[in-house]
Design a protein around this motif. Structure first.
Motif, PDB file in Angstrom:
ATOM      1  N   LYS A  92      28.464  81.162  64.000  1.00 13.76           N
ATOM      2  CA  LYS A  92      28.927  81.741  65.268  1.00 13.76           C
ATOM      3  C   LYS A  92      30.429  82.007  65.268  1.00 13.76           C
ATOM      4  CE  LYS A  92      25.462  79.800  68.427  1.00 13.76           C
ATOM      5  NZ  LYS A  92      25.263  78.969  69.638  1.00 13.76           N
ATOM      6  N   PHE A  93      31.145  81.398  64.340  1.00 13.10           N
ATOM      7  CA  PHE A  93      32.594  81.515  64.324  1.00 13.10           C
ATOM      8  C   PHE A  93      33.094  82.518  63.288  1.00 13.10           C
ATOM      9  CE2 PHE A  93      31.424  77.436  66.051  1.00 13.10           C
ATOM     10  CZ  PHE A  93      32.190  77.373  67.222  1.00 13.10           C
ATOM     11  N   GLY A  94      32.212  83.379  62.827  1.00 16.79           N
ATOM     12  CA  GLY A  94      32.620  84.446  61.914  1.00 16.79           C
ATOM     13  C   GLY A  94      32.476  84.077  60.455  1.00 16.79           C
ATOM     14  N   GLU A  95      33.345  84.665  59.638  1.00 19.09           N
ATOM     15  CA  GLU A  95      33.258  84.489  58.184  1.00 19.09           C
ATOM     16  C   GLU A  95      33.642  83.069  57.759  1.00 19.09           C
ATOM     17  OE1 GLU A  95      31.960  86.861  56.380  1.00 19.09           O
ATOM     18  OE2 GLU A  95      31.784  88.069  58.210  1.00 19.09           O
ATOM     19  N   GLU A  96      33.139  82.664  56.610  1.00 20.68           N
ATOM     20  CA  GLU A  96      33.475  81.350  56.068  1.00 20.68           C
ATOM     21  C   GLU A  96      34.980  81.247  55.860  1.00 20.68           C
ATOM     22  OE1 GLU A  96      32.254  78.434  52.326  1.00 20.68           O
ATOM     23  OE2 GLU A  96      31.113  80.273  52.730  1.00 20.68           O
ATOM     24  N   GLY A  97      35.548  80.113  56.237  1.00 18.34           N
ATOM     25  CA  GLY A  97      36.993  79.926  56.133  1.00 18.34           C
ATOM     26  C   GLY A  97      37.715  80.157  57.442  1.00 18.34           C
ATOM     27  N   ASN A  98      36.999  80.628  58.455  1.00 21.06           N
ATOM     28  CA  ASN A  98      37.615  80.854  59.762  1.00 21.06           C
ATOM     29  C   ASN A  98      37.965  79.539  60.446  1.00 21.06           C
ATOM     30  OD1 ASN A  98      37.458  83.581  59.483  1.00 21.06           O
ATOM     31  ND2 ASN A  98      35.980  83.933  61.132  1.00 21.06           N
ATOM     32  N   LYS A  99      38.793  79.648  61.489  1.00 17.50           N
ATOM     33  CA  LYS A  99      39.169  78.478  62.272  1.00 17.50           C
ATOM     34  C   LYS A  99      38.555  78.560  63.664  1.00 17.50           C
ATOM     35  CE  LYS A  99      43.584  77.407  60.014  1.00 17.50           C
ATOM     36  NZ  LYS A  99      45.028  77.150  60.245  1.00 17.50           N
ATOM     37  N   TYR A 100      38.491  77.385  64.326  1.00 14.11           N
ATOM     38  CA  TYR A 100      38.033  77.345  65.707  1.00 14.11           C
ATOM     39  C   TYR A 100      39.067  78.004  66.620  1.00 14.11           C
ATOM     40  CZ  TYR A 100      34.479  73.778  64.581  1.00 14.11           C
ATOM     41  OH  TYR A 100      33.413  73.087  64.071  1.00 14.11           O
ATOM     42  N   PHE A 101      38.642  78.325  67.819  1.00 20.81           N
ATOM     43  CA  PHE A 101      39.569  78.748  68.881  1.00 20.81           C
ATOM     44  C   PHE A 101      40.441  77.538  69.242  1.00 20.81           C
ATOM     45  CE2 PHE A 101      35.207  77.897  70.219  1.00 20.81           C
ATOM     46  CZ  PHE A 101      35.380  76.682  70.865  1.00 20.81           C
ATOM     47  N   ARG A 102      41.537  77.812  69.924  1.00 18.16           N
ATOM     48  CA  ARG A 102      42.433  76.725  70.340  1.00 18.16           C
ATOM     49  C   ARG A 102      41.725  75.802  71.330  1.00 18.16           C
ATOM     50  NH1 ARG A 102      47.037  75.608  67.377  1.00 18.16           N
ATOM     51  NH2 ARG A 102      47.674  77.543  66.400  1.00 18.16           N
ATOM     52  N   HIS A 103      41.886  74.491  71.091  1.00 16.32           N
ATOM     53  CA  HIS A 103      41.307  73.501  71.997  1.00 16.32           C
ATOM     54  C   HIS A 103      42.125  72.216  71.873  1.00 16.32           C
ATOM     55  CE1 HIS A 103      39.426  72.834  68.053  1.00 16.32           C
ATOM     56  NE2 HIS A 103      39.410  71.556  68.387  1.00 16.32           N
ATOM     57  N   ALA A 104      42.047  71.380  72.891  1.00 22.29           N
ATOM     58  CA  ALA A 104      42.815  70.131  72.885  1.00 22.29           C
ATOM     59  C   ALA A 104      42.176  69.128  71.937  1.00 22.29           C
ATOM     60  CB  ALA A 104      42.889  69.547  74.290  1.00 22.29           C
ATOM     61  N   THR A 105      43.012  68.429  71.176  1.00 26.72           N
ATOM     62  CA  THR A 105      42.498  67.393  70.293  1.00 26.72           C
ATOM     63  C   THR A 105      41.822  66.305  71.119  1.00 26.72           C
ATOM     64  OG1 THR A 105      43.099  65.901  68.492  1.00 26.72           O
ATOM     65  CG2 THR A 105      44.661  66.063  70.295  1.00 26.72           C
ATOM     66  N   GLY A 106      40.773  65.713  70.562  1.00 26.06           N
ATOM     67  CA  GLY A 106      39.903  64.844  71.350  1.00 26.06           C
ATOM     68  C   GLY A 106      40.433  63.469  71.705  1.00 26.06           C
ATOM     69  N   GLN A 107      41.565  63.048  71.129  1.00 28.29           N
ATOM     70  CA  GLN A 107      42.073  61.703  71.423  1.00 28.29           C
ATOM     71  C   GLN A 107      42.444  61.525  72.894  1.00 28.29           C
ATOM     72  OE1 GLN A 107      42.868  63.467  68.762  1.00 28.29           O
ATOM     73  NE2 GLN A 107      42.819  62.172  66.945  1.00 28.29           N
ATOM     74  N   ILE A 108      43.001  62.593  73.488  1.00 33.15           N
ATOM     75  CA  ILE A 108      43.364  62.552  74.902  1.00 33.15           C
ATOM     76  C   ILE A 108      43.530  63.979  75.415  1.00 33.15           C
ATOM     77  CG2 ILE A 108      45.791  62.173  74.228  1.00 33.15           C
ATOM     78  CD1 ILE A 108      46.273  60.949  77.004  1.00 33.15           C
TER      79      ILE A 108
END
Length: 334
Positions: A215-231
């Motif tokens: 769903k995120f495109g070609e292999e090697g792609n990155k996720y959309f910007r999101h907050a890191t899960g620690q806080i």
């Protein structure tokens, strides 16, 4: 001639009436459209036209609700927080009553009802009264579902301006967290944390593999910007949105990615604040300079490394003054 004139007058009158009916029909259609749009908006963000304070399900109005994610096996981690930045007993109650800050360990239940694990949490809760019990089956791979349940349950319990999720191996300065969130209280939909964009992992042996990588495109792609899960923290409208739309919110393999995905198509302000993810060396330097961090942890461990033994040390070198959370007036910070 008089008959023709009369017929003409009648025809003109009928045309006028017809035009008036057409105009009225358009006005009604426009009003219906506006009402439909408004109703849809209310359903999405949870806005109500009635006074929610007069219903049977009254909620306590507070400034922020903090859910500290924990597990059955994490008793020592919880104790390390109680001994450092998380108030206990009367101070915990006072924090809610005087400052509008609720801090609770959030945990669900085991797959077996009334198991020894559940009874141990019951006993611990009876002693400290600092748990928020969720209708959720505990498990590492259920974190996305747990996050959804936490925000939904918290909204139903407290009427807060902000809702915060924290891991139980992260050091937090409550006063700085409150002061930081208060600066954004005039914004309707905010999502605050350390925004990142990590790689989408496809290998089956990878710890954080994404089964839906395609769903995120070609292999090697990155996720959309999101907050890191620690806080991270979200405002009331976003927590209400999660609560109202639980059945149709998709869950990805990673909890932090999942939360970020829920806000992609909404009018949400993403606030990237580096003070939410200070490393333990950096937080000491900032504290020495008089600028304490909101939260501190070690990226290599996704939390404070060996937190049970080191949390007190991190608190000593990176913690704010004990009076900080009590001296601040969050309602005047606008």
């Amino acid at each position: 001639m008089q008959e023709k004139s009369h017929e003409k007058d009648v025809t003109e009158e009928v045309l006028k009436i017809h035009k008036a009916i057409e105009a009225l029909g358009k006005s009604v259609a426009m009003l219906q459209k506006q009402l439909s749009v408004r109703h849809s908006y209310q359903q999405i963000v949870g806005v109500s036209t009635t006074n929610t304070s007069t219903g049977g399900n009254q909620t306590s109005k507070v400034f922020m609700v903090i859910g500290v994610n924990t597990a059955f096996s994490s008793r020592q981690r919880r104790d390390s927080l109680r001994e450092t930045w998380m108030p206990q007993g009367e101070k915990l109650e006072k924090l809610e009553k005087e400052k509008g800050i609720v801090v609770k360990f959030m945990i669900g239940h085991s797959a077996t009802p009334h198991s020894i694990l559940d009874k141990e949490i019951d006993s611990e809760d009876a002693q400290y009264k600092d748990f928020f019990r969720l209708d959720h089956v505990e498990g590492y791979y259920n974190l996305s579902a747990k996050t959804k349940t936490f925000f939904s349950s918290a909204v139903a319990t407290w009427d807060a301006e902000f809702y915060v999720k924290i891991d139980d191996d992260v050091h937090v300065n409550l006063g700085m967290l409150g002061s930081t969130l208060a600066l954004h209280r005039h914004k309707p939909r905010v999502y605050i944390g350390c925004m990142k964009s990590g790689p989408v992992l496809t290998k089956k042996t990878a710890k954080y593999r994404e089964p839906e990588f395609w769903k995120f495109g070609e292999e090697g792609n990155k996720y959309f910007r999101h907050a890191t899960g620690q806080i991270y923290a979200i405002s009331k409208d976003l927590a209400t949105y999660i609560s109202n739309n639980q059945p149709i919110l998709h869950k990805y393999a990673n909890e932090d990615v999942t939360l970020g995905s829920w806000f992609i198509g909404l009018e949400v302000e993403h606030i990237d604040d580096g003070n939410f993810c200070c490393s333990t060396p950096d937080c000491e330097m900032k504290a020495d300079a008089g600028e304490v961090c909101v939260a501190s942890f070690d990226w290599t461990c996704s939390g404070v490394c060996k937190s049970v033994n080191r949390m007190w040390m991190v608190h000593m070198i990176c913690g704010e003054d004990d009076k900080a959370v009590w001296d601040a007036n969050y309602y005047s910070l606008r």
